[in-house]
Design an enzyme around this catalytic site. Structure first.
Site, PDB file in Angstrom:
ATOM      1  N   SER A  43       0.855  -1.190   0.000  1.00  0.00           N
ATOM      2  CA  SER A  43       0.000   0.000   0.000  1.00  0.00           C
ATOM      3  C   SER A  43       0.890   1.238   0.000  1.00  0.00           C
ATOM      4  O   SER A  43       2.051   1.172   0.448  1.00  0.00           O
ATOM      5  CB  SER A  43      -0.841  -0.025   1.283  1.00  0.00           C
ATOM      6  N   TYR A  66      -2.235  -1.594  10.916  1.00  0.00           N
ATOM      7  CA  TYR A  66      -2.292  -1.797   9.458  1.00  0.00           C
ATOM      8  C   TYR A  66      -1.039  -1.210   8.796  1.00  0.00           C
ATOM      9  O   TYR A  66      -0.375  -1.874   7.991  1.00  0.00           O
ATOM     10  CB  TYR A  66      -3.548  -1.133   8.893  1.00  0.00           C
TER      11      TYR A  66
END
Ligand SMILES: NC(=O)c1ccc[n+]([C@@H]2O[C@H](COP(=O)([O-])OP(=O)(O)OC[C@H]3O[C@@H](n4cnc5c(N)ncnc54)[C@H](OP(=O)(O)O)[C@@H]3O)[C@@H](O)[C@H]2O)c1
Length: 265
Positions: free
Chosen positions: A138, A151
Site C-alpha cells: 500500500s 495496518y
C-alpha cells in the site's frame, strides 16, 4: 511475464482488488483459484464467474494454509502464480482498551499470512519454469498512518519482506512483484467513511489499479506504483514530516486522548 495459460491463486478473491484480479486473469485465459473466509461471498463469486475455483481458507491460520496447499497442489499441480492480496484495515484508537490477541489481528492477516503462504508454496513454485509472487502492499507502506497504526506497520513490514524475498529468489524462475496500491473505493475503506478528515474523493477505482498491475506484470516491472503514487512516493521521501502531519489529521479527534490535557497544551 506471459499472463496467459497460468494457474493463479488469489487470496481474498471475493471483493475489491481480489475480485478485479479474478476477472482480469480469467479474461486473459488463466485458471483462477481464489480464497476467502466467507463461504457466502465465495459462492456468489462462483455464481458470477463459474470458471473460478473457490477455497474457504483463512490466511491468518497456519493450519488453513497447510490444508489449502494440500488441496491446491493435488488438484492444480500447474499452479505457478500467487497473489497475496487478502487484507484488513481497522481504525484503532490506542487509548481504547484492546484484547492483546485482537490488537495484532492485522499482523496475522496482512503480514504473517503472506509470509506463511510464500514459505508453504515456495518449494512448489521453484519447480516451475516461470512463476510469480505478487504481494499487495500500500502507499501506506511508505509512511505512517496514525489512525490505522497496526495496518500501517503490517504494510511497511510486508514491503520490507517482499524486497528481501526478491533478493533471495534472484537466481530462481520466480519473479517477485509488489503492488504498492493507492487508496481505492473498495469495502476495505467502508468503515472509514465516518472518520473525520477521511475522504474517498480522489481514490482510484480498483479495476484501474488492477489493470495497471497486470500491465506491469506483463512488462516484468517488479515494483508497481499505480496513478499518483508514482509522484507521491517522491514527496514522501522529500517531506516525510509534512506527509505525517497531513495523515495525522485523519481521525484526529478520536486519537486525541485526554481532551483536558490536549486543551491545556
Ligand atoms: N482499498 C484500498 O484503499 C487499499 C489500498 C492499498 C492497499 N490495499 C490492500 O489491498 C488488498 C485488498 O484490499 P481490498 O481493498 O480489495 O479489500 P476488500 O474489498 O475488503 O477485500 C478483502 C478480501 O480479503 C479477504 N480476506 C480478509 N481477511 C482474510 C483472511 N483472514 N483470510 C482470507 N481472506 C481474507 C476478504 O474475504 P473474507 O472477508 O470473506 O475473508 C476479501 O475477499 C489488502 O491487502 C489491502 O490492504 C487496499
Amino acid at each position: 511475464m506471459e499472463l496467459k495459460n497460468n494457474t493463479v491463486l488469489i487470496t481474498g478473491g471475493t471483493s475489491g482488488f481480489g475480485l478485479e484480479f479474478t476477472k482480469r486473469f480469467l479474461e486473459l485465459g488463466n485458471t483462477v483459484l481464489i480464497t476467502g473466509r466467507n463461504q457466502v461471498k465465495l459462492t456468489e463469486t462462483k455464481r458470477l464467474f463459474p470458471q473460478v475455483h473457490t477455497f474457504q481458507s483463512d490466511i491468518s491460520k497456519p493450519e488453513d494454509i497447510k490444508a489449502l496447499y494440500q488441496q491446491v497442489v493435488e488438484k492444480f499441480p500447474d499452479l505457478n502464480i500467487i497473489i497475496n492480496n487478502a487484507g484488513e484495515m481497522r481504525k484503532l484508537v490506542l487509548h481504547d482498551e484492546h484484547e492483546l490477541l485482537d490488537i495484532t489481528r492485522e499482523v496475522e492477516i496482512n503480514l504473517m499470512g503472506p509470509i506463511r503462504m510464500v514459505q508453504q508454496f515456495l518449494p512448489h513454485l521453484k519447480k516451475k519454469n516461470a512463476a510469480a509472487i505478487l504481494n499487495v502492499t500500500s502507499g501506506i507502506a511508505l509512511m505512517a498512518f496514525p489512525i490505522a497504526p497496526v495496518y500501517g506497520a503490517t504494510k511497511s513490514g510486508l514491503r520490507s519482506y517482499t524486497q528481501s524475498l526478491r533478493v533471495q529468489l534472484k537466481n530462481t524462475s520466480i519473479k517477485v512483484f509488489e503492488l504498492v496500491a493507492p487508496g481505492s473505493s473498495t469495502p476495505l475503506n467502508d468503515k472509514f467513511k465516518e472518520v473525520d478528515g477521511f475522504s474517498s474523493s480522489g481514490m482510484m477505482a480498483p479495476d484501474i489499479i488492477v489493470a495497471a498491475a497486470i500491465k506491469a506484470m506483463q512488462k516484468d516491472k517488479l515494483e508497481i506504483y499505480p496513478g499518483l503514487l508514482r509522484v507521491f512516493r517522491f514527496i514522501i521521501r522529500l517531506a516525510p514530516q509534512l506527509v505525517l502531519a497531513q495523515a495525522s489529521k485523519i481521525g484526529a479527534s478520536a486519537m486525541r486522548g485526554n481532551p483536558l490535557l490536549t486543551a491545556a497544551k
